[in-house]
Motif scaffolding. Sequence first.
Motif, PDB file in Angstrom:
ATOM      1  N   ARG A   3      43.303  57.787   9.572  1.00 17.93           N
ATOM      2  CA  ARG A   3      44.227  56.714   9.930  1.00 17.93           C
ATOM      3  C   ARG A   3      44.165  55.541   8.962  1.00 17.93           C
ATOM      4  N   ARG A   9      55.728  55.145  10.944  1.00 13.77           N
ATOM      5  CA  ARG A   9      55.660  56.008  12.102  1.00 13.77           C
ATOM      6  C   ARG A   9      55.368  57.443  11.688  1.00 13.77           C
ATOM      7  N   GLY A  30      51.857  57.833  10.734  1.00 14.36           N
ATOM      8  CA  GLY A  30      50.948  57.827  11.883  1.00 14.36           C
ATOM      9  C   GLY A  30      50.752  59.220  12.457  1.00 14.36           C
ATOM     10  N   GLY A  31      51.721  60.099  12.241  1.00 13.35           N
ATOM     11  CA  GLY A  31      51.634  61.442  12.799  1.00 13.35           C
ATOM     12  C   GLY A  31      50.993  62.452  11.866  1.00 13.35           C
ATOM     13  N   THR A  32      50.627  62.026  10.644  1.00 12.07           N
ATOM     14  CA  THR A  32      50.058  62.988   9.694  1.00 12.07           C
ATOM     15  C   THR A  32      48.597  63.232   9.992  1.00 12.07           C
TER      16      THR A  32
END
Lengths: 768, 236
Positions: A399, A390, A393-395
């Motif tokens: 992707r 998770r 996923g925010g970095t």
Amino acid sequence: MSAVWRASRAAVKRRRLQTVVIGLVVFCSTATVLLALGLLDAVSNPFDRAFEKQRGAHQVVLFDAAKVSAGQLAETAGRPGVAAAAGPFDQATARLEKSPPGVGSGAFRVVGRADPAGPVDRPELRDGRWATATGEIVLNEDGDLVRPELLGSKVQLVDGPELTVVGVYSSMSSSADAWVTPEQMAALHPTARQMLYRFDAAGSAEQLESGLASATAGLPAEARTAARSSASLEEAFSGTAKAYLPFMTVFGVLALLVSVLIVANVVSGAVVSGFRHIGVLKALGFTPNQVVGVYLTMVSLPAVIGAVLGTVLGAALAQPVLRVAFQGVMRGTAVVEVSPWVYLVCLLGLPALVAVAALLPALRAHRLSAAQAISAGSAPRSGRGLRVQRALGGTRLPRAVSLGLGQPFARPARTALTVAAILLGVTTVTLTTGLTSTMVQYADSGKRDGGASLDIRVGRAAFEQTEPKLTDRQMEALLRSLPGVERVSAQAISQVKLAGYQQSSAGFFLRGDQDPGDIRQIVEGRPATGAGELVASPTFLSQHGLAVGDRVTLELEGRRTTATVVGKSIDGDARFFFSTWATLLELEPSAGAAYYDVRLKPGADVQAYVDAVRAAEPGLYPGVVDDGNLAADTVVSFASVFTVLLTVVAALGVFNTVLLNTRERRRDLGMLKSIGMTPRQVTVMFVTSMAVLGLLAGLVGIPLGMVAHRVLVDNVGSVDFPAVMKDVWHLPELSLLALAGVVIAVLGAYVPARSAARLTIAKVLHTE
Amino acid sequence: MTTDHDSDRQVVVQLDGVHKEYGDLKALDGVSLEIRAGEAVAVMGPSGCGKSTLLNMVAGLDRPSAGTVRVNGHDLGGLNETGLALFRRRQVGMIFQFFNLLDDLPALDNVALAAQLTGTPAKQARHRALELFEELGIADRRNTYPAALSGGERQRVAVARALMNRPALLLADEPTGALDSRSGEQVMDLLIDLNQIGQTLLIVTHDPKLAHRCASRLVEFADGRVARESALERQL
Ligand SMILES: Nc1ncnc2c1ncn2[C@@H]1O[C@H](COP(=O)(O)OP(=O)(O)OP(=O)(O)O)[C@@H](O)[C@H]1O
Ligand SMILES: [Mg+2]
């Protein structure tokens, strides 16, 4: 045909690639393990084996014949702690007037013995027979070549009889240089008696000492003149070998570890990825035991084939590799060979390892219900793994990269095994490059500059050679005058006693041009240049308790002179020291050179020079010297072999992990592709997932390899590497090494990642 | 029933003589089909007749053995693998009977993923995903992992993901096949709503109710061929 067999066969057929990978990994691992174990076995055993075979003497003790009687000595055989004893045998120290080439220089120990049998020290026949009559002598040869020309040759003792060589024997106890019959011995006026002991406890130097003390208790203290223990023999035996045997041991252990890890990883992975299949088998009505049976059969098939082929390859490699490894190291009758147990361990051990690696997860499947097993087919969820996914996923990372980074967390156990394998691979590569770099510098330090190097011996009548007509100085001048010459030095060798020490040492006394190569070999202090200066090897200094700056008194046939230790060489024999001609003149004013070292100019015609020398003075015997450093070459080539093997095995492990991951993630992969993940993104994802492990392994493996390198080079007793040879790590090398793990990982990951990228996944999307 | 008004609309899907063979097996045997923008087409037929295969062709997940597939002006035959991936990203959204969500990402990230693959920053992608979640009435489930969602919720997440990149065409393969009737209803309502705001739909289903409620046209399949086409009156 049983259901288990049928199901296993179907499973093997359906997973051809996986079966091949298991077989390949077991194959490579078996070969590596065989080499590693064979090496470890050979390193630890050849001396012991040969020594035990001859019932070697734990102590060879000399007594003064005037101070203790043969009867007194014979009684010592019954002392507590003495397991067996032989002797007393009479011993005389002779000097040779005349002997065959290569036999006897300096003091020559002759022992009177009726036969080579007995409870202790049974010299082994190399050639000929034992002495049975007066006038016959048997030589102790510890080289590994049989020289048929020795039989029938004559040995003339100074002030003694001429004896005929009737046999060549080899004693691992090194109890004599030659043997004669007891009757012949009586004629040589022996002054010493020799006792050979074996003790109940002989595991350590202390036990050898206390055994000796117990055996000789009660005898007049001054009667015992010398004792030599098997420990010192072993030391001498493997002197050169010790320089690099620790390296080999480390490589052997590393190879073992990597192989075991990878096999465990590959096999358990195969079973875990089959959980869904296990569920289906159970649903079909297979009993838990049958399921375990199917999986064991499935992995055992390729494992057994791989182990057999790997043993064959390993056996084929072992003999030549070991021969190279022990070249120039062997002494006496020790034989380097792979013990049968090594083959047995490989043939049985690797399949057993495979079975255990398969059994553990299979037993887990054994306990699972069919439904659980089916759902365990998709990657299990773990809390930490989810949080990592998770967060990633925010970095800001692309992707595909962040998905790849998260993958290792889905299967922590598999990831750990994979990392461990790459880590050991990186450690090995680091260690190898470090060692190679150290050993290359070490070999270079011994290299002489310029052209060919000649060793020109002065003929001696004692060796049935022509004596030169020219004087020492004339010969030196001659050698300097011939075309192509660059440097000439003259050397004499004398057995010199150091005051306060029992055994004499061989002094090399040098005159003429110093070789820059010799100067480079000095790691502490400076070369000997003036009168009363000497340099020696680390082992010489430590055995004599000396350090650079200490003074010693040298004795030669009644003359004495003092000398200062001015330097320490990088390595060398514990029995030799090096000094100057001026020092020798103090001890032996009439000394002449025994040989000349000649260095030719680069490109000079060696043969022409040799011919010119022979023509000008038939009493000179030129030979060409090989500068190569065998130990260094051996370490480098051996390390390279293991590095290649381990890199391949580690890459195969990664290959397998990615293969399993892509298999298990087919559905995810299908979905990702259906929403537009490009083939490149798929490749990037899988390669990233392994590259990050490679990087991690690199960050840990490099320091580990550096520490291993340092520990190794610091603990080579006979070579004192200077700091420059140990400090082989610099930023460019380190950053290259940091890539090593990534390279191993990417190498292994790329192919399965590419095929995953090309996979048509339409089908998996529509089925559960 | 095709009206003049319909024929003015842009052609979104055009299949011409599409064949697909798996070895000897003819999964598609000369399929020609045209779908125009705003249509909702249902494909029905017995199991194994080639419905999913057809969907794969339109989605660019598989290539025909013969014939051409054009979607929204792109000739899929002319695209390489990367080209097809980029096409899927922009032109089509897919939903499946078994959802196909990534188990190790929470619902919102599963949806955001579709935009992130195109290089949209995480923040923006999550923002857009949240809008969709709100529209689909599952905003409160955004941080839940798929394993903890009900079937209907999972399918709505899958729909959100399919809509993420505003595709010209939404493909659905038995979207209610794994759902109970109540969840199935919710998904049907969702599809109808989407079609009503102009989303072109191609739905494969075994469920006549789904076909009749959501579709404006029914294509009946048999043995890899279009057996019958008929216009549907929506039964709302
Ligand atoms: N990858 C493949 N390899 C071989 N045969 C395939 C493959 N994919 C589909 N088929 C075959 O093609 C035919 C059509 O399959 P398809 O999945 O399109 O059927 P379907 O109409 O979707 O059936 P269902 O209603 O059961 O989902 C079937 O006979 C199937 O076995
Ligand atoms: Mg189908």
